[in-house]
Scaffold this motif. Structure first.
Motif, short mmCIF file in Angstrom:
data_model
loop_
_atom_site.label_atom_id
_atom_site.label_comp_id
_atom_site.label_asym_id
_atom_site.label_seq_id
_atom_site.Cartn_x
_atom_site.Cartn_y
_atom_site.Cartn_z
N ALA A 92 0.83 -1.21 0.00
CA ALA A 92 0.00 0.00 0.00
C ALA A 92 0.86 1.26 0.00
N GLY A 122 -4.51 2.87 -2.11
CA GLY A 122 -3.40 2.74 -1.18
C GLY A 122 -3.75 3.26 0.20
N ILE A 125 -6.07 0.84 2.14
CA ILE A 125 -5.34 -0.32 2.67
C ILE A 125 -4.55 0.10 3.91
#
Length: 533
Positions: A92, A122, A125
């Protein structure tokens, strides 16, 4: 060498102090990476729109990120439970940092919106894994709470620094630096996570892993269609496009409802949403997100476009909003255990936020900066009290085995509320500004110039303003040129005031919903458990 721990230690912490410290520094950098991006972009957004020429996509710069993150948070939170947090945290950070570079080199608003969506993947996550990582490293609740303060402090510092830093970078180096600043923070985060964070995995039961990919896809379509519907309806009313979008939104929402009731691990826990004890809290979380993100992304436009402030000054004035949320959260933790009913803080928080938003509407634009900063700080203080109260109250109401799900749903609904607030405020702002400018030009018998005034991005670009005034003078409108420009600025201010009233109404709705939350009393012990959950 990175420590490889394959089973949970029943002790208080899994690593010695130094190793724990280095791992938590990595998590703190991850928190800063997410928080900095959430707050730094709002200040730069008026200049971004000015250069890339796409006010119609103003809201999408924010909502593309939110939409992607609200979908990925529950999916990768579940995957982290199954396969360990470190691989997803590592991946991520790479995705987020590369997406930041793409945002920084964007040549059009559409390119930027797509890159922001990737950045949101990203970011989702990271949010879905970083706080759970702290729980993995520190099984003891009291110790975990101490280290959580370390992470949330880093998050809060980045929140406070973000708006002013965004203003300085935008004014003196260009808006692209706002995204490139994520690169060094991302690299440092990557190194700390790689070398110091252990790879923890729970023993997994045999059988296939079931993830709600269908629910995630339908959720994305539902939110995307809803956002387009909100944008197009003020401009087109009932048209073929809005009818189709309404149908898609309705069908997908119903599909999502029935599908999620069948899933063992749903992306939208419908049963929890329908819990009478929790429903008001979830609605209040969405309303709090609505108010906060509307202010973060549109008040800079009011300052820079409506009142002709510099990005640096705009960033300084918006900073107390984020500082206030941090102070409100800390203050809540200090006093919540001393109150007979923790619910009282939700009343106070929403009332302060509504009062501050309405106060901004009453200001004329020539007040001392301290007045503006006070309004922003009071609003942030109120929303900070609300956010922490919602978490504490929900974790006191639900059973222990549902703590994680309730907390994750509160965060997801806060993001959804922020997405809804950003797009609704943007659609309302665009419609009211356009109507106000057209009415103003009509009084000067100059409606042929409407196209030149049609986007608020003009009011941020001083070079474009000078060029337009020059064209007006050459066309024989010398006497009215400045008056027309000031009228356009006034139309933007009036439009923003309506948006702020809507924000205040959202806060007042939250205040009314607080009445339906069951009475909650928080003891010192319970508070520690709630924050470690």
């Amino acid at each position: 060498m990175t420590p490889d721990i394959t089973a949970y230690d029943p002790g208080r912490q899994l690593l010695p102090f130094r190793a724990s410290l280095m791992a938590m520094v990595g998590v703190a950098f991850v928190a800063m990476l997410v928080a900095l991006d959430q707050t730094i972009v709002g200040t730069a957004l008026p200049r971004i729109v000015m250069e890339l020429k796409g006010f119609d996509l103003y809201a999408w710069v924010a909502t593309a990120y939110m939409l992607a993150s609200v979908i990925t948070i529950p999916i990768f939170g579940r995957l982290g439970d199954l396969y360990g947090r470190k691989p997803f945290l590592f991946a991520a950070i790479i995705v987020f940092t590369l997406a930041s570079v793409l945002c920084g080199i964007a040549t059009s608003m559409l390119f930027l919106v797509v890159a922001r969506g990737l950045q949101g993947v990203g970011g989702g996550i990271l949010i879905g894994t970083m706080f759970a990582t702290v729980a993995d490293l520190f099984p003891d609740p009291k110790l975990r709470l101490r280290w959580l303060v370390f992470v949330t402090s880093a998050f809060g510092i980045a929140n406070v620094v973000g708006p002013t830093l965004g203003g300085i970078l935008t004014q003196y180096g260009g808006w692209r630096l706002v995204f490139f600043v994520n690169v060094p923070v991302g690299i440092v985060s990557l190194l700390f996570v790689h070398y110091y964070l252990p790879h923890l995995r729970q023993p997994r039961q045999s059988g296939p892993v079931r993830l709600d990919w269908v629910g995630a896809a339908v959720l994305a379509i539902t939110f995307g269609a809803l956002q387009l519907l909100i944008e197009f309806f003020p401009k087109q009313g009932l048209s073929n496009v809005t009818i189709v979008l309404g149908a898609i939104t309705s069908v997908c929402a119903l599909t999502l409802w029935f599908w999620e009731k069948r899933m063992y691990y749903p992306i939208v826990p419908v049963d929890m949403l329908l819990d009478r004890k929790l429903a008001a809290l979830f609605a209040m979380s969405a309303l709090g997100g609505f108010a906060l993100f509307s202010l973060v992304f549109y008040v800079p436009l009011l300052f820079q476009g409506g009142y002709a402030m510099s990005p640096h000054a705009s960033g300084m004035l918006i900073t107390p909003l984020l500082l206030g949320t941090t102070v409100g959260s800390v203050l809540n933790n200090r006093i919540v255990t001393r109150l007979r009913r923790a619910n009282a803080l939700m009343y106070v928080g929403f009332a302060l936020s509504a009062l501050a938003s309405l106060s901004v509407v009453a200001l004329k634009g020539n007040e001392p900066h301290l007045v503006w900063m006070s309004c922003m700080g009071i609003s942030g203080l109120g929303l900070g009290l609300v956010g922490t109260s919602l978490t504490i109250c929900s974790q006191q109401i639900v059973s222990r085995d549902h703590l994680g799900a309730a907390t994750a749903l509160l965060q997801s609904l806060r993001t959804f509320g922020g997405m809804l607030g950003t797009v609704m405020t943007g659609a309302l702002l665009g419609h009211l500004y356009s109507r106000g400018v057209h009415r103003s030009l009509d009084t000067y018998q100059a409606t042929q110039w409407f196209k030149s005034f049609s986007s608020p991005e003009l009011l941020v670009d001083r070079a474009e303003q000078a060029a337009l005034i020059s064209r007006l003078v050459n066309a024989g409108q010398a006497g009215d040129a400045m008056a027309m420009m000031n009228s356009a600025r006034g139309a933007l201010v009036e439009s923003m005031h309506v948006g702020l009233v809507v924000t205040a109404v959202a806060a007042l709705a939250g205040l009314a919903l607080a009445w339906f939350v069951p009475p909650v009393r928080v003891s010192h012990h319970a508070e520690a458990e709630a924050h470690s959950g």
